[in-house]
Design a protein around this motif. Structure first.
Motif, short mmCIF file in Angstrom:
data_model
loop_
_atom_site.label_atom_id
_atom_site.label_comp_id
_atom_site.label_asym_id
_atom_site.label_seq_id
_atom_site.Cartn_x
_atom_site.Cartn_y
_atom_site.Cartn_z
N THR A 90 0.72 -1.23 0.03
CA THR A 90 0.00 -0.09 0.23
C THR A 90 0.81 1.35 0.12
OG1 THR A 90 -1.83 -1.20 1.35
CG2 THR A 90 -1.84 1.23 1.27
N GLU A 91 1.94 1.20 0.81
CA GLU A 91 2.84 2.39 0.86
C GLU A 91 3.49 2.56 -0.29
OE1 GLU A 91 6.97 2.79 3.20
OE2 GLU A 91 5.20 2.86 4.48
N ALA A 92 3.85 1.65 -1.08
CA ALA A 92 4.58 1.50 -2.46
C ALA A 92 3.60 2.00 -3.28
CB ALA A 92 5.25 0.35 -2.84
N PHE A 93 2.27 1.74 -3.47
CA PHE A 93 1.34 2.13 -4.44
C PHE A 93 1.04 3.54 -4.08
CE2 PHE A 93 -2.97 2.92 -6.02
CZ PHE A 93 -2.80 2.46 -7.14
N ASN A 94 0.65 4.01 -2.92
CA ASN A 94 0.70 5.49 -2.62
C ASN A 94 1.80 6.16 -3.08
OD1 ASN A 94 -1.83 4.95 -1.52
ND2 ASN A 94 -1.37 4.89 0.53
N ARG A 95 3.12 5.99 -3.03
CA ARG A 95 4.01 6.56 -3.39
C ARG A 95 4.18 6.81 -4.88
NH1 ARG A 95 10.29 5.40 -2.11
NH2 ARG A 95 11.54 7.09 -3.32
N LEU A 96 3.58 5.85 -5.81
CA LEU A 96 3.62 5.84 -7.08
C LEU A 96 2.30 6.48 -7.44
CD1 LEU A 96 4.90 2.24 -7.64
CD2 LEU A 96 6.24 4.53 -8.30
N LEU A 121 -0.36 -2.44 -14.72
CA LEU A 121 -0.41 -3.59 -13.73
C LEU A 121 0.82 -4.16 -14.40
CD1 LEU A 121 -3.87 -4.95 -13.04
CD2 LEU A 121 -2.28 -4.26 -11.26
N GLU A 122 1.13 -4.35 -15.54
CA GLU A 122 2.22 -5.02 -16.30
C GLU A 122 3.46 -4.40 -15.84
OE1 GLU A 122 1.34 -5.24 -20.44
OE2 GLU A 122 -0.01 -6.94 -20.31
N VAL A 123 3.44 -2.89 -16.11
CA VAL A 123 4.82 -2.14 -15.69
C VAL A 123 5.01 -2.01 -14.18
CG1 VAL A 123 5.48 0.42 -15.66
CG2 VAL A 123 4.28 -0.57 -17.94
N LEU A 124 3.99 -2.07 -13.56
CA LEU A 124 4.14 -2.28 -11.94
C LEU A 124 4.97 -3.61 -11.54
CD1 LEU A 124 0.94 -0.48 -10.50
CD2 LEU A 124 3.15 0.22 -10.64
N ALA A 125 4.36 -4.79 -12.19
CA ALA A 125 4.96 -6.04 -11.99
C ALA A 125 6.16 -6.25 -12.44
CB ALA A 125 4.05 -7.17 -12.43
N LYS A 126 6.50 -5.60 -13.59
CA LYS A 126 7.94 -5.63 -14.00
C LYS A 126 8.88 -4.95 -13.25
CE LYS A 126 10.51 -4.93 -18.36
NZ LYS A 126 10.50 -4.20 -19.80
N ASN A 127 8.55 -3.90 -12.53
CA ASN A 127 9.21 -3.19 -11.63
C ASN A 127 9.30 -3.61 -10.02
OD1 ASN A 127 10.79 -1.18 -13.60
ND2 ASN A 127 8.78 -1.24 -14.22
N LEU A 163 6.34 -4.41 -8.13
CA LEU A 163 5.04 -4.34 -7.35
C LEU A 163 3.96 -5.05 -7.99
CD1 LEU A 163 3.65 -3.10 -4.83
CD2 LEU A 163 3.10 -0.90 -6.28
N LYS A 164 3.90 -6.35 -7.82
CA LYS A 164 2.79 -7.18 -8.23
C LYS A 164 1.58 -7.15 -7.46
CE LYS A 164 6.37 -10.60 -9.64
NZ LYS A 164 6.68 -11.97 -9.74
N LEU A 165 0.57 -6.66 -8.25
CA LEU A 165 -0.96 -6.48 -7.85
C LEU A 165 -1.83 -7.14 -8.78
CD1 LEU A 165 -0.70 -2.57 -7.39
CD2 LEU A 165 -0.31 -4.44 -5.50
N SER A 166 -2.64 -7.73 -8.31
CA SER A 166 -3.99 -8.27 -9.02
C SER A 166 -4.68 -7.10 -9.40
CB SER A 166 -4.92 -9.12 -8.24
OG SER A 166 -5.57 -8.47 -7.21
#
Length: 116
Positions: free
Chosen positions: A34-40, A58-64, A66-69
């Protein structure tokens, strides 16, 4: 079975030890995510404004890292937007905009609007 309630005196509490342990405590995976997502969030919102599909975000986040459904992404986005609305309703202490506000958001809030 009832628990015995005992009173605690200030002398019996190790305040320094508790403070040190809390400072060293690691956040849960959920809190970290959650903290990472809020920062981004400003970058995520910018991508959405540029019509980047959620799937691609989601693909970009996962590649870097931060894997999220899709469901978690939506939940985090909804929560962040709700919190943003609350901040705008009550204001930020000392006035001004939240720390993650972009220049365009600041201009738009004060009627100057950015070109998009």
């Amino acid at each position: 079975m009832s628990e015995k309630v005992t009173s605690v005196t200030a002398e019996a509490i190790n305040f320094e030890g508790i403070a040190a342990a809390l400072k060293e405590a690691e956040p849960t995976k959920k809190a970290s995510r959650t903290e990472a997502f809020n920062r981004l969030l400003p970058d995520v919102e910018d991508a959405i404004l540029r019509n980047i599909p959620h799937k691609r975000i989601l693909e970009v986040l996962a590649k870097n890292g931060l894997k999220l459904s899709a469901a978690t992404f939506k939940k985090l986005l909804d929560e962040a937007r709700k919190n943003q609305c609350e901040i705008e309703k009550i204001g930020v202490p000392g006035g001004g905009m939240p720390p993650h506000a972009t220049g365009d958001q600041i201009g738009m809030k004060y009627g100057q609007g950015g070109a998009r």
